[in-house]
Design a protein around this motif. Sequence first.
Motif, PDB file in Angstrom:
ATOM      1  N   MET A   1     -15.754  65.164 -37.100  1.00  0.00           N
ATOM      2  CA  MET A   1     -15.958  64.933 -35.672  1.00  0.00           C
ATOM      3  C   MET A   1     -14.824  65.583 -34.757  1.00  0.00           C
ATOM      4  O   MET A   1     -13.562  65.925 -35.403  1.00  0.00           O
ATOM      5  CB  MET A   1     -15.968  63.443 -35.163  1.00  0.00           C
ATOM      6  N   LEU A   2     -15.102  65.694 -33.463  1.00  0.00           N
ATOM      7  CA  LEU A   2     -13.819  66.319 -32.656  1.00  0.00           C
ATOM      8  C   LEU A   2     -13.327  65.032 -31.845  1.00  0.00           C
ATOM      9  O   LEU A   2     -14.351  64.140 -31.461  1.00  0.00           O
ATOM     10  CB  LEU A   2     -14.350  67.132 -31.518  1.00  0.00           C
TER      11      LEU A   2
ATOM     12  N   LEU B   1     -12.838  60.421 -26.432  1.00  0.00           N
ATOM     13  CA  LEU B   1     -14.143  60.915 -26.579  1.00  0.00           C
ATOM     14  C   LEU B   1     -14.237  61.496 -27.677  1.00  0.00           C
ATOM     15  O   LEU B   1     -13.365  62.383 -28.291  1.00  0.00           O
ATOM     16  CB  LEU B   1     -14.447  62.038 -25.378  1.00  0.00           C
ATOM     17  N   PHE B   2     -15.181  61.183 -28.515  1.00  0.00           N
ATOM     18  CA  PHE B   2     -15.701  61.716 -29.905  1.00  0.00           C
ATOM     19  C   PHE B   2     -16.916  62.447 -29.893  1.00  0.00           C
ATOM     20  O   PHE B   2     -17.899  61.860 -29.379  1.00  0.00           O
ATOM     21  CB  PHE B   2     -15.714  60.469 -30.935  1.00  0.00           C
ATOM     22  N   GLN B   3     -16.879  63.311 -30.497  1.00  0.00           N
ATOM     23  CA  GLN B   3     -18.175  64.319 -30.780  1.00  0.00           C
ATOM     24  C   GLN B   3     -18.425  64.317 -32.224  1.00  0.00           C
ATOM     25  O   GLN B   3     -17.568  64.859 -32.890  1.00  0.00           O
ATOM     26  CB  GLN B   3     -18.044  65.682 -30.232  1.00  0.00           C
ATOM     27  N   ILE B   4     -19.467  63.776 -32.742  1.00  0.00           N
ATOM     28  CA  ILE B   4     -19.812  63.786 -34.208  1.00  0.00           C
ATOM     29  C   ILE B   4     -20.397  65.118 -34.410  1.00  0.00           C
ATOM     30  O   ILE B   4     -21.159  65.619 -33.727  1.00  0.00           O
ATOM     31  CB  ILE B   4     -20.827  62.868 -34.412  1.00  0.00           C
ATOM     32  N   LEU B   5     -19.526  65.738 -35.491  1.00  0.00           N
ATOM     33  CA  LEU B   5     -20.314  67.294 -35.830  1.00  0.00           C
ATOM     34  C   LEU B   5     -21.040  67.159 -36.936  1.00  0.00           C
ATOM     35  O   LEU B   5     -22.243  67.781 -37.158  1.00  0.00           O
ATOM     36  CB  LEU B   5     -19.169  68.037 -36.346  1.00  0.00           C
ATOM     37  N   THR B   6     -20.702  66.472 -38.063  1.00  0.00           N
ATOM     38  CA  THR B   6     -21.692  66.157 -39.415  1.00  0.00           C
ATOM     39  C   THR B   6     -21.296  64.882 -39.699  1.00  0.00           C
ATOM     40  O   THR B   6     -20.295  64.206 -39.702  1.00  0.00           O
ATOM     41  CB  THR B   6     -21.227  67.087 -40.224  1.00  0.00           C
TER      42      THR B   6
ATOM     43  N   ASP C   1     -24.022  63.066 -31.356  1.00  0.00           N
ATOM     44  CA  ASP C   1     -23.842  62.083 -30.563  1.00  0.00           C
ATOM     45  C   ASP C   1     -22.181  62.301 -30.010  1.00  0.00           C
ATOM     46  O   ASP C   1     -21.392  62.603 -30.657  1.00  0.00           O
ATOM     47  CB  ASP C   1     -23.861  60.997 -31.347  1.00  0.00           C
ATOM     48  N   THR C   2     -22.116  61.843 -28.935  1.00  0.00           N
ATOM     49  CA  THR C   2     -20.786  61.795 -28.377  1.00  0.00           C
ATOM     50  C   THR C   2     -20.297  60.272 -27.832  1.00  0.00           C
ATOM     51  O   THR C   2     -21.384  59.625 -27.237  1.00  0.00           O
ATOM     52  CB  THR C   2     -20.717  62.751 -26.998  1.00  0.00           C
TER      53      THR C   2
END
Length: 147
Positions: free
Chosen positions: A101-102, A57-62, A80-81
Amino acid sequence: MTETTFGILTPSATAVFSGIRADVLLGGEQAPMTAMHMTVQPGQGAPQHISHEEDKLFQILTGQLLFVIDEQRIEATAGDTIFVPRGAVHGFSAQHQEAHMLLASTPARHDRFFLAMDALPLPHEMADVAAVCQRFAQSIVGPVITA
Protein backbone atom coordinates in the motif's frame (compact mmCIF):
# COMPACT_ATOMS: atom_id res chain seq x y z
CA MET A 1 15.68 14.08 2.02
CA THR A 2 16.30 17.74 2.73
CA GLU A 3 14.65 19.45 -0.22
CA THR A 4 11.23 19.35 -1.79
CA THR A 5 11.07 16.80 -4.60
CA PHE A 6 8.71 16.73 -7.55
CA GLY A 7 8.10 14.44 -10.49
CA ILE A 8 8.81 10.73 -10.26
CA LEU A 9 9.64 9.71 -6.69
CA THR A 10 12.13 6.98 -5.84
CA PRO A 11 12.88 5.62 -2.37
CA SER A 12 15.30 7.78 -0.41
CA ALA A 13 15.37 5.55 2.69
CA THR A 14 13.90 2.30 3.97
CA ALA A 15 12.66 1.40 7.46
CA VAL A 16 11.70 -2.08 8.66
CA PHE A 17 9.80 -2.93 11.84
CA SER A 18 6.66 -4.77 12.99
CA GLY A 19 6.57 -6.81 9.78
CA ILE A 20 6.44 -3.64 7.66
CA ARG A 21 8.99 -2.50 5.10
CA ALA A 22 8.49 1.20 4.40
CA ASP A 23 10.24 2.76 1.42
CA VAL A 24 10.24 6.54 1.93
CA LEU A 25 9.21 8.29 -1.28
CA LEU A 26 8.77 11.77 0.18
CA GLY A 27 9.78 13.03 3.58
CA GLY A 28 12.20 15.11 5.58
CA GLU A 29 12.10 18.57 7.08
CA GLN A 30 11.14 20.43 3.88
CA ALA A 31 8.59 17.97 2.49
CA PRO A 32 4.92 19.01 2.38
CA MET A 33 3.86 15.47 3.39
CA THR A 34 5.22 12.00 3.99
CA ALA A 35 4.71 9.41 1.24
CA MET A 36 5.79 5.80 1.67
CA HIS A 37 5.35 2.51 -0.16
CA MET A 38 4.68 -0.13 2.49
CA THR A 39 5.03 -3.90 2.23
CA VAL A 40 3.26 -5.70 5.09
CA GLN A 41 3.92 -9.35 5.95
CA PRO A 42 0.96 -11.70 6.61
CA GLY A 43 -0.38 -11.47 10.17
CA GLN A 44 1.78 -8.43 10.91
CA GLY A 45 1.37 -4.68 10.74
CA ALA A 46 0.83 -1.60 12.87
CA PRO A 47 -0.47 -2.05 16.40
CA GLN A 48 -3.46 0.03 17.43
CA HIS A 49 -2.16 3.54 17.95
CA ILE A 50 -3.04 7.21 17.85
CA SER A 51 -1.26 9.69 15.59
CA HIS A 52 -1.99 12.87 17.52
CA GLU A 53 -0.85 15.36 14.87
CA GLU A 54 -1.11 13.59 11.49
CA ASP A 55 -3.89 12.77 9.05
CA LYS A 56 -3.25 9.63 6.96
CA LEU A 57 -4.41 8.27 3.64
CA PHE A 58 -3.75 4.62 2.71
CA GLN A 59 -4.14 3.32 -0.88
CA ILE A 60 -4.20 -0.48 -1.03
CA LEU A 61 -2.22 -1.77 -4.02
CA THR A 62 -2.21 -5.57 -3.53
CA GLY A 63 -3.43 -8.06 -0.97
CA GLN A 64 -5.95 -7.66 1.81
CA LEU A 65 -5.51 -5.66 4.99
CA LEU A 66 -7.65 -5.53 8.09
CA PHE A 67 -7.88 -1.95 9.38
CA VAL A 68 -9.25 -0.92 12.75
CA ILE A 69 -10.31 2.72 13.04
CA ASP A 70 -11.78 3.54 16.42
CA GLU A 71 -14.49 0.84 16.78
CA GLN A 72 -14.80 0.10 13.04
CA ARG A 73 -13.16 -2.89 11.31
CA ILE A 74 -12.54 -2.57 7.57
CA GLU A 75 -11.36 -5.35 5.28
CA ALA A 76 -9.56 -3.42 2.56
CA THR A 77 -8.42 -4.86 -0.76
CA ALA A 78 -6.59 -3.60 -3.85
CA GLY A 79 -8.08 -0.32 -5.04
CA ASP A 80 -9.52 0.69 -1.66
CA THR A 81 -8.51 3.99 -0.09
CA ILE A 82 -8.67 4.46 3.67
CA PHE A 83 -8.62 7.83 5.48
CA VAL A 84 -7.60 8.06 9.14
CA PRO A 85 -7.95 11.48 10.80
CA ARG A 86 -5.50 12.62 13.45
CA GLY A 87 -6.52 11.51 16.91
CA ALA A 88 -8.30 8.31 15.78
CA VAL A 89 -7.24 4.96 17.21
CA HIS A 90 -6.12 2.86 14.26
CA GLY A 91 -3.99 -0.08 13.19
CA PHE A 92 -3.77 -2.64 10.42
CA SER A 93 -2.47 -6.08 9.50
CA ALA A 94 -2.00 -8.02 6.28
CA GLN A 95 -4.39 -10.94 5.87
CA HIS A 96 -3.44 -14.26 4.20
CA GLN A 97 -0.54 -12.90 2.10
CA GLU A 98 1.91 -10.05 1.74
CA ALA A 99 0.16 -6.73 1.03
CA HIS A 100 1.36 -3.50 -0.54
CA MET A 101 0.00 0.00 0.00
CA LEU A 102 0.91 3.65 -0.30
CA LEU A 103 0.72 5.91 2.74
CA ALA A 104 0.46 9.69 2.54
CA SER A 105 0.43 11.60 5.81
CA THR A 106 0.45 15.25 6.68
CA PRO A 107 2.16 17.15 8.09
CA ALA A 108 5.39 15.45 6.99
CA ARG A 109 7.13 13.56 9.79
CA HIS A 110 5.88 9.98 9.72
CA ASP A 111 8.93 8.97 7.69
CA ARG A 112 11.15 10.11 10.58
CA PHE A 113 9.07 8.07 13.06
CA PHE A 114 9.57 4.95 10.91
CA LEU A 115 13.31 5.58 10.57
CA ALA A 116 13.64 6.12 14.34
CA MET A 117 11.80 2.85 15.03
CA ASP A 118 14.02 1.03 12.53
CA ALA A 119 17.12 2.35 14.32
CA LEU A 120 16.13 0.80 17.67
CA PRO A 121 18.06 -2.33 18.64
CA LEU A 122 16.23 -5.67 18.60
CA PRO A 123 14.48 -6.87 20.59
CA HIS A 124 12.80 -3.53 21.24
CA GLU A 125 12.85 -2.24 24.79
CA MET A 126 9.45 -0.75 25.63
CA ALA A 127 11.09 2.36 27.12
CA ASP A 128 12.88 3.01 23.81
CA VAL A 129 9.67 2.53 21.82
CA ALA A 130 7.82 4.88 24.20
CA ALA A 131 10.53 7.54 23.77
CA VAL A 132 10.27 7.39 19.96
CA CYS A 133 6.48 7.52 20.17
CA GLN A 134 6.59 10.56 22.45
CA ARG A 135 9.08 12.34 20.17
CA PHE A 136 6.76 11.89 17.18
CA ALA A 137 3.36 12.36 18.92
CA GLN A 138 2.28 8.70 18.62
CA SER A 139 0.62 6.57 21.32
CA ILE A 140 0.47 2.78 21.09
CA VAL A 141 -2.81 1.77 22.70
CA GLY A 142 -3.28 -1.90 21.73
CA PRO A 143 -1.92 -4.90 19.85
CA VAL A 144 -1.85 -5.67 16.14
CA ILE A 145 -5.36 -6.90 15.25
CA THR A 146 -5.17 -10.02 13.09
CA ALA A 147 -8.74 -11.31 13.10
